[in-house]
Scaffold this motif. Structure first.
Motif, PDB file in Angstrom:
ATOM      1  N   CYS A  90       8.781   9.919  19.188  1.00  0.00           N
ATOM      2  CA  CYS A  90       9.128  10.707  18.004  1.00  0.00           C
ATOM      3  C   CYS A  90       8.368  10.171  16.784  1.00  0.00           C
ATOM      4  CB  CYS A  90      10.625  10.647  17.767  1.00  0.00           C
ATOM      5  SG  CYS A  90      11.122  11.471  16.238  1.00  0.00           S
ATOM      6  N   CYS A  93      11.417   8.976  13.933  1.00  0.00           N
ATOM      7  CA  CYS A  93      12.281   7.812  14.115  1.00  0.00           C
ATOM      8  C   CYS A  93      11.742   6.816  15.141  1.00  0.00           C
ATOM      9  CB  CYS A  93      13.697   8.252  14.484  1.00  0.00           C
ATOM     10  SG  CYS A  93      13.821   8.907  16.159  1.00  0.00           S
ATOM     11  N   CYS A 104      13.195  15.680  19.489  1.00  0.00           N
ATOM     12  CA  CYS A 104      13.793  14.353  19.595  1.00  0.00           C
ATOM     13  C   CYS A 104      15.304  14.442  19.795  1.00  0.00           C
ATOM     14  CB  CYS A 104      13.460  13.558  18.332  1.00  0.00           C
ATOM     15  SG  CYS A 104      14.209  11.917  18.315  1.00  0.00           S
ATOM     16  N   ASN A 106      17.294  12.167  19.200  1.00  0.00           N
ATOM     17  CA  ASN A 106      17.933  11.311  18.204  1.00  0.00           C
ATOM     18  C   ASN A 106      18.028  12.001  16.835  1.00  0.00           C
ATOM     19  OD1 ASN A 106      19.082   8.805  17.277  1.00  0.00           O
ATOM     20  ND2 ASN A 106      17.104   8.313  16.361  1.00  0.00           N
ATOM     21  N   CYS A 107      16.903  12.543  16.379  1.00  0.00           N
ATOM     22  CA  CYS A 107      16.879  13.120  15.030  1.00  0.00           C
ATOM     23  C   CYS A 107      16.476  14.596  15.021  1.00  0.00           C
ATOM     24  CB  CYS A 107      15.978  12.308  14.106  1.00  0.00           C
ATOM     25  SG  CYS A 107      14.232  12.435  14.559  1.00  0.00           S
TER      26      CYS A 107
END
Ligand SMILES: [Zn+2]
Length: 113
Positions: A90, A93, A104, A106-107
């Motif tokens: 990513c 992040c 991603c 995560n984000c």
């Protein structure tokens, strides 16, 4: 000329006797009775001279579909489609994201092309 007892179809025309022998062995090992026609046997047929190196692989008509599938699998192994499926990092992040994700986990930043 003796005719084969079993009705057969042309499965594949190999460019050389070595490829033909490999494919024949692969099919026979997988339980499909296969045999080759041509190659050295064709030498002496005169008009077929140009095709002397081509070897036909024949299989019983009843085994044709199965043999085609085996042939597909055989050639699929030689092409590596996994090269395209790599984890990516990513850009926002820095997380490593699996190849099945297009953004991603995560984000939620989309993968950069
Ligand atoms: Zn991220």
């Amino acid at each position: 000329m003796s005719k084969p007892a079993t009705e057969s179809v042309l499965l594949y025309r190999a460019a050389d006797p070595i490829e033909a022998a490999l494919l024949e062995a692969m099919l026979v090992e997988s339980g499909v009775p296969a045999w080759t026609v041509g190659g050295q046997a064709a030498i002496g047929f005169g008009e077929l001279g140009a095709d002397a190196q081509c070897v036909d692989i024949r299989v019983p008509t009843a085994n044709h579909a199965e043999a085609l599938e085996l042939l597909d699998k055989h050639y699929a192994k030689t092409t590596n489609s996994e090269l395209d499926a790599k984890p990516w990092t990513c850009g926002k992040c820095g997380e490593t994201v699996g190849p099945t994700f297009s953004s991603c986990w995560n984000c939620e930043t989309p993968q950069q092309a």
